[in-house]
Design a protein around this motif. Sequence first.
Motif, mmCIF file in Angstrom:
data_model
loop_
_atom_site.group_PDB
_atom_site.id
_atom_site.type_symbol
_atom_site.label_atom_id
_atom_site.label_comp_id
_atom_site.label_asym_id
_atom_site.label_seq_id
_atom_site.Cartn_x
_atom_site.Cartn_y
_atom_site.Cartn_z
ATOM 1 N N PHE A 104 11.129 -12.589 -4.567
ATOM 2 C CA PHE A 104 11.092 -11.429 -3.687
ATOM 3 C C PHE A 104 9.644 -11.015 -3.460
ATOM 4 O O PHE A 104 8.881 -10.881 -4.404
ATOM 5 C CB PHE A 104 11.848 -10.249 -4.305
ATOM 6 N N GLY A 105 9.287 -10.796 -2.208
ATOM 7 C CA GLY A 105 7.935 -10.352 -1.905
ATOM 8 C C GLY A 105 7.811 -8.854 -2.032
ATOM 9 O O GLY A 105 8.569 -8.104 -1.428
ATOM 10 N N TRP A 106 6.899 -8.405 -2.848
ATOM 11 C CA TRP A 106 6.621 -6.988 -2.981
ATOM 12 C C TRP A 106 5.351 -6.677 -2.212
ATOM 13 O O TRP A 106 4.453 -7.511 -2.109
ATOM 14 C CB TRP A 106 6.396 -6.617 -4.433
ATOM 15 N N ALA A 107 5.219 -5.468 -1.718
ATOM 16 C CA ALA A 107 4.028 -5.071 -0.962
ATOM 17 C C ALA A 107 2.769 -5.083 -1.835
ATOM 18 O O ALA A 107 1.663 -5.164 -1.317
ATOM 19 C CB ALA A 107 4.231 -3.682 -0.363
ATOM 20 N N SER A 108 2.928 -5.035 -3.151
ATOM 21 C CA SER A 108 1.782 -4.979 -4.061
ATOM 22 C C SER A 108 1.312 -6.343 -4.550
ATOM 23 O O SER A 108 0.348 -6.416 -5.311
ATOM 24 C CB SER A 108 2.137 -4.113 -5.275
ATOM 25 N N VAL A 109 1.954 -7.415 -4.128
ATOM 26 C CA VAL A 109 1.636 -8.746 -4.665
ATOM 27 C C VAL A 109 0.192 -9.151 -4.369
ATOM 28 O O VAL A 109 -0.528 -9.620 -5.252
ATOM 29 C CB VAL A 109 2.626 -9.804 -4.129
ATOM 30 N N THR A 110 -0.247 -8.976 -3.135
ATOM 31 C CA THR A 110 -1.616 -9.369 -2.768
ATOM 32 C C THR A 110 -2.625 -8.601 -3.610
ATOM 33 O O THR A 110 -3.549 -9.185 -4.185
ATOM 34 C CB THR A 110 -1.862 -9.143 -1.272
ATOM 35 N N ALA A 111 -2.442 -7.296 -3.699
ATOM 36 C CA ALA A 111 -3.369 -6.487 -4.484
ATOM 37 C C ALA A 111 -3.334 -6.884 -5.956
ATOM 38 O O ALA A 111 -4.379 -6.969 -6.611
ATOM 39 C CB ALA A 111 -3.049 -5.006 -4.322
ATOM 40 N N ALA A 112 -2.159 -7.146 -6.496
ATOM 41 C CA ALA A 112 -2.051 -7.512 -7.908
ATOM 42 C C ALA A 112 -2.806 -8.798 -8.202
ATOM 43 O O ALA A 112 -3.507 -8.907 -9.217
ATOM 44 C CB ALA A 112 -0.576 -7.658 -8.297
ATOM 45 N N ALA A 113 -2.684 -9.772 -7.320
ATOM 46 C CA ALA A 113 -3.391 -11.038 -7.515
ATOM 47 C C ALA A 113 -4.899 -10.827 -7.448
ATOM 48 O O ALA A 113 -5.654 -11.373 -8.262
ATOM 49 C CB ALA A 113 -2.941 -12.051 -6.471
ATOM 50 N N GLY A 166 8.973 -2.722 -2.116
ATOM 51 C CA GLY A 166 8.053 -2.480 -3.215
ATOM 52 C C GLY A 166 8.566 -2.940 -4.566
ATOM 53 O O GLY A 166 7.870 -2.813 -5.567
ATOM 54 N N CYS A 167 9.793 -3.458 -4.610
ATOM 55 C CA CYS A 167 10.373 -3.916 -5.864
ATOM 56 C C CYS A 167 11.520 -4.876 -5.523
ATOM 57 O O CYS A 167 11.684 -5.249 -4.374
ATOM 58 C CB CYS A 167 10.859 -2.739 -6.697
ATOM 59 N N ASP A 168 12.293 -5.256 -6.516
ATOM 60 C CA ASP A 168 13.386 -6.194 -6.251
ATOM 61 C C ASP A 168 14.560 -5.567 -5.495
ATOM 62 O O ASP A 168 15.387 -6.276 -4.938
ATOM 63 C CB ASP A 168 13.906 -6.795 -7.568
ATOM 64 N N TRP A 169 14.621 -4.269 -5.497
ATOM 65 C CA TRP A 169 15.662 -3.610 -4.723
ATOM 66 C C TRP A 169 15.392 -3.899 -3.257
ATOM 67 O O TRP A 169 14.255 -3.789 -2.791
ATOM 68 C CB TRP A 169 15.650 -2.114 -5.023
ATOM 69 N N GLY A 170 16.363 -4.252 -2.488
ATOM 70 C CA GLY A 170 16.188 -4.749 -1.135
ATOM 71 C C GLY A 170 15.759 -3.751 -0.089
ATOM 72 O O GLY A 170 15.410 -4.131 1.030
ATOM 73 N N GLU A 171 15.775 -2.473 -0.392
ATOM 74 C CA GLU A 171 15.420 -1.468 0.596
ATOM 75 C C GLU A 171 13.915 -1.452 0.877
ATOM 76 O O GLU A 171 13.102 -1.750 0.023
ATOM 77 C CB GLU A 171 15.839 -0.081 0.106
#
Length: 188
Positions: free
Chosen positions: A91-100, A155-160
């Motif tokens: 699942f793609g989270w909006a924070s993935v790029t920043a976290a990396a 923003g998380c695994d929840w699909g909303e």
Amino acid sequence: LPEKLKNDPEKLKTVKNLTVQMLQCFCYPIGKNYPFARQGGLLRLIWPWEAMPMLSALGDIGDFADYIEPVIGAYFDELQRPNGEIVTFGFGWASVTAAAVYSFAYYSKNRSRRFWYRYRNNAMAAFDWIKRMRASTVEDLEKGIYAGLFPPMRGCDWGEVFQVWGTTDLTNIDTLRMLAEAAEYFGD
């Protein structure tokens, strides 16, 4: 290890135990030549947001370059899109790029000038993606809608799709600060 741990046997025992637990989070998926830092089974694949504190802690307590660098390298070499965004296989989270980028900047600043210059351009491309995403909320702000620093995204695994200030906006703020600190440290 930091000096203060060497003189405290109880804390040292705890740190060693936690280090072993963190090292168990590294795995090589079958058929791949790069590792993931993961949470849970491989079916969940990679978790850059959850891996941030683990990668930072390993970098703080010792020389774990053989573990840390391939994971961060995979973020840029395997998971970065041409537009700069870093994605996951799950699942793609909006924070993935920043976290990396946070993991990259923190590790580079504290451990490796060579690593900074190896992936600097990738990190700056990711930074540009973050800036473009943040700029997309300006129109909402002009209308009096406070969407946050990032537009509402998953923003998380929840699909909303909604505003997740804790994992999205705060991760972006921390990342921009850490990237600036690293760039300043390297005179870049």
